[in-house]
Design an enzyme around this catalytic site. Sequence first.
Site, PDB file in Angstrom:
ATOM      1  N   SER A 124       1.006  -1.196  -0.002  1.00 24.01           N
ATOM      2  CA  SER A 124      -0.149   0.007   0.005  1.00 24.01           C
ATOM      3  C   SER A 124       0.908   1.220  -0.093  1.00 24.01           C
ATOM      4  O   SER A 124       1.695   1.214   0.769  1.00 24.01           O
ATOM      5  CB  SER A 124      -0.777  -0.097   1.329  1.00 24.01           C
ATOM      6  OG  SER A 124      -1.577  -1.210   1.454  1.00 24.01           O
ATOM      7  N   THR A 160       1.250   3.871   1.364  1.00 20.74           N
ATOM      8  CA  THR A 160       0.792   4.859   2.640  1.00 20.74           C
ATOM      9  C   THR A 160       2.242   5.125   3.162  1.00 20.74           C
ATOM     10  O   THR A 160       2.147   5.785   4.241  1.00 20.74           O
ATOM     11  CB  THR A 160       0.054   4.364   3.372  1.00 20.74           C
ATOM     12  OG1 THR A 160       0.536   3.000   3.912  1.00 20.74           O
ATOM     13  CG2 THR A 160      -1.468   3.977   2.620  1.00 20.74           C
ATOM     14  N   ALA A 204       7.158  -1.058  11.313  1.00 21.28           N
ATOM     15  CA  ALA A 204       6.218  -0.169  10.858  1.00 21.28           C
ATOM     16  C   ALA A 204       6.722   0.847   9.853  1.00 21.28           C
ATOM     17  O   ALA A 204       7.890   1.124   9.884  1.00 21.28           O
ATOM     18  CB  ALA A 204       5.082   0.409  11.720  1.00 21.28           C
ATOM     19  N   LYS A 205       5.934   1.352   8.908  1.00 19.30           N
ATOM     20  CA  LYS A 205       6.381   2.333   8.154  1.00 19.30           C
ATOM     21  C   LYS A 205       6.910   3.593   8.800  1.00 19.30           C
ATOM     22  O   LYS A 205       7.687   4.111   8.206  1.00 19.30           O
ATOM     23  CB  LYS A 205       5.108   2.875   7.190  1.00 19.30           C
ATOM     24  CG  LYS A 205       5.079   1.635   6.106  1.00 19.30           C
ATOM     25  CD  LYS A 205       3.879   1.690   5.283  1.00 19.30           C
ATOM     26  CE  LYS A 205       3.849   0.950   4.180  1.00 19.30           C
ATOM     27  NZ  LYS A 205       2.511   0.247   3.893  1.00 19.30           N
ATOM     28  N   ARG A 206       6.576   3.790   9.938  1.00 20.57           N
ATOM     29  CA  ARG A 206       6.971   4.992  10.759  1.00 20.57           C
ATOM     30  C   ARG A 206       8.267   4.603  11.563  1.00 20.57           C
ATOM     31  O   ARG A 206       8.971   5.631  11.967  1.00 20.57           O
ATOM     32  CB  ARG A 206       6.180   5.419  11.539  1.00 20.57           C
ATOM     33  CG  ARG A 206       5.496   4.375  12.705  1.00 20.57           C
ATOM     34  CD  ARG A 206       4.328   4.870  13.360  1.00 20.57           C
ATOM     35  NE  ARG A 206       3.672   3.930  14.355  1.00 20.57           N
ATOM     36  CZ  ARG A 206       3.207   2.829  13.953  1.00 20.57           C
ATOM     37  NH1 ARG A 206       2.627   2.812  12.818  1.00 20.57           N
ATOM     38  NH2 ARG A 206       2.579   1.997  14.799  1.00 20.57           N
TER      39      ARG A 206
END
Length: 296
Positions: free
Chosen positions: A17, A19, A257-259
């Site tokens: 995704s 995002t 996580a993406k962060r």
Amino acid sequence: MTVTGRPQHIVTRFAPSPTGRLHIGHAWSALMAHDAARACGGTFRLRIEDIDGARSREEHVAGIVEDMAWLGIGWDGDLVRQSERLPLYQSALDRLKAMGLAYPCFCTRAEIAAEVAASASAPHGPDGALYPGTCRALPEQARGERMAAEPHAWRIDMAKAVALTGPLHWMDEARGQMAADPLSAGDVVLARKDAPTSYHLAATVDDADMGVNFVLRGEDLLAATGIHRLLQALLGLPTPLYRHHPLLAGPDGKRLAKRTGGIALAELRAAGADPLALARDLRAGVFPVGISLAGA
Ligand code: GLU
């Protein structure tokens, strides 16, 4: 059902995704799916799961393409973008509606949370509290009036759907035969208020439409696979072989996580990391310092 081994002509996919930036865990996942196809002359597809208009960003699509090129992961055929395939999902939703298995849901997140909080015994599934079913019980007339006036999602009537299909199974290459348990997820969303589909519906329809017969993805999606198996049964779609790989954790022991900072492929690239060495290490299950298998 018995373990049948991998299909002869494997078609796998990587389905990020857009995002956020891809991280080491995505690279590992993409390499596994890519290599499974390449090892036997199969096909590897790249699908951008960009139905979430508010969170998906073009710069992240470009980042995914750059990261894949940097790692030397080539894909077959065109890049598939879910945002360009909405009619496909619409017709699947229409079929489920025609079967009497979908109902409109007008609830806001806050209303659902309040309802769950007010109930002492709100059922919980793998992803938290289940939808309490408020809109499932709406009388026909109220439903029709509200549909004309209010934004609404579409949810599956899970109990009804499960009664129709009976018990379902799917095969996980690493775990063996698995019993699908879609009831534990409750009345999941088939189409969101802000998008004419949901992850579950779009991913299931796409895997079938793209001829994907081997799905390699993270074990955070184990429960989702039970939902996808149900949708396959309802829509008459084939069931791929699955393999759910472990997730990676960072130095704090928490899932990447993406962060999470410092592990994005873009950052590694900017820091001059050698992509071939990184890909070789990931293939060997050797992770950068501080990264390990989650739960290990
Ligand atoms: N788009 C999903 C994600 O980024 C993956 C979906 C899948 O592999 O089925 O987590």
